[in-house]
Write an enzyme that holds these catalytic residues in place. Structure first.
Site, PDB file in Angstrom:
ATOM      1  N   THR A  53       0.827  -1.198   0.000  1.00  0.00           N
ATOM      2  CA  THR A  53       0.000   0.000   0.000  1.00  0.00           C
ATOM      3  C   THR A  53       0.864   1.252   0.000  1.00  0.00           C
ATOM      4  O   THR A  53       1.988   1.260   0.501  1.00  0.00           O
ATOM      5  CB  THR A  53      -0.925   0.040   1.236  1.00  0.00           C
ATOM      6  OG1 THR A  53      -0.134  -0.016   2.430  1.00  0.00           O
ATOM      7  CG2 THR A  53      -1.909  -1.113   1.220  1.00  0.00           C
ATOM      8  N   ASN A  84       0.606   5.024   1.438  1.00  0.00           N
ATOM      9  CA  ASN A  84      -0.172   5.678   2.473  1.00  0.00           C
ATOM     10  C   ASN A  84      -0.075   7.195   2.387  1.00  0.00           C
ATOM     11  O   ASN A  84       0.989   7.744   2.089  1.00  0.00           O
ATOM     12  CB  ASN A  84       0.311   5.211   3.850  1.00  0.00           C
ATOM     13  CG  ASN A  84       0.138   3.716   4.034  1.00  0.00           C
ATOM     14  OD1 ASN A  84      -0.932   3.253   4.387  1.00  0.00           O
ATOM     15  ND2 ASN A  84       1.194   2.970   3.771  1.00  0.00           N
ATOM     16  N   GLU A 112      -5.100   4.133   3.261  1.00  0.00           N
ATOM     17  CA  GLU A 112      -4.153   3.184   2.693  1.00  0.00           C
ATOM     18  C   GLU A 112      -4.572   2.862   1.262  1.00  0.00           C
ATOM     19  O   GLU A 112      -5.683   2.384   1.032  1.00  0.00           O
ATOM     20  CB  GLU A 112      -4.087   1.917   3.539  1.00  0.00           C
ATOM     21  CG  GLU A 112      -3.660   2.174   4.984  1.00  0.00           C
ATOM     22  CD  GLU A 112      -3.667   0.916   5.831  1.00  0.00           C
ATOM     23  OE1 GLU A 112      -2.767   0.071   5.655  1.00  0.00           O
ATOM     24  OE2 GLU A 112      -4.589   0.781   6.652  1.00  0.00           O
TER      25      GLU A 112
END
Length: 235
Positions: free
Chosen positions: A42, A44, A143
């Site tokens: 991910t 962020n 995320e």
């Protein structure tokens, strides 16, 4: 059952109010579990209500749309400075997902800012906004899972998000496997929902729903590449 979830959301005519929603910032390090525990890396962004007022009242859950990244010049996934982005469409190496055969992917488009090294590249994405009950986060986070297998990290890169729809509510899970299975379905939902002309930005290139050839999009994603060399072609 999660497997029975529809893979295409919303009407073929395109995003509906209140979408699209915008969010932007610099990619920061997250909880460090996306790749290690989930196999789903991910990117962020900080949840800043002053910069993104709508997020304070946004329902916690999973969303889908497009991410635009300005990768550094030495990043292995940075595209060459060309207006013809179809050369990347038939490259099978990294345009992958946790299950690349499940549905079509969207190849990135690039727009270079005249006189600078910044070049925006558009990718489909899913993102989670909330506390992630499975991990019992104390802080609300955003995320983003960009639907492309990158050759290197891109911490510190500028990132723009254009959120086009809501996928599902935030949930808790009995096991890590159940969480990963639901995330993979979220990815399928995003790919298939975005693989329609009115959901594909004119600034990008998408594969047809059956995975063959480029599709022409009609969605205005010019904000994603604002300042780029192709902006004037699409406004």
């Amino acid at each position: 059952m999660a497997d029975d979830r529809p893979r295409i959301l919303y009407a073929d005519s395109g995003p509906e109010s209140p979408y699209p929603l915008r969010m932007e910032g610099t990619v920061i390090s997250g909880f460090g579990r996306g790749s290690k525990e989930l196999g789903i890396p991910t990117a962020n962004l900080p949840v800043d209500e002053s910069a993104t007022p709508w997020i304070s009242t946004a329902k916690s859950g999973v969303y889908f749309g497009y991410a635009s990244l300005a990768l550094p010049s030495d990043h292995p996934d940075r595209l060459p400075p060309t207006s013809n982005t179809n050369t990347n469409t038939n490259t099978p190496s990294r345009a992958a997902s946790p299950d690349p055969s499940a549905s079509p992917t969207v190849a990135p488009a690039a727009a270079a800012t005249a006189g600078s090294a910044r070049r925006w590249q558009i990718y489909p994405m899913v993102m989670s906004i909330g506390y992630n009950p499975f991990y019992k986060n104390a802080v609300r986070s955003a995320e983003v899972h960009v639907l492309h297998r990158f050759g290197a990290d891109f911490y510190g890169a500028p990132l723009r998000l254009l959120i086009l729809g809501f996928v599902r509510d935030e949930r808790d899970y009995a096991s890590l496997d159940a969480l990963v299975r639901d995330i993979n379905i979220d990815c399928d939902v995003a790919r298939q929902s975005l693989a329609r002309p009115a959901w594909t930005p004119r600034q990008g290139t998408a594969l047809d729903h059956d995975g063959t050839g480029p599709a022409s999009g009609t969605f205005d994603g010019s904000w994603l590449v604002r300042g780029g060399e192709r902006e004037g072609e699409t406004n």
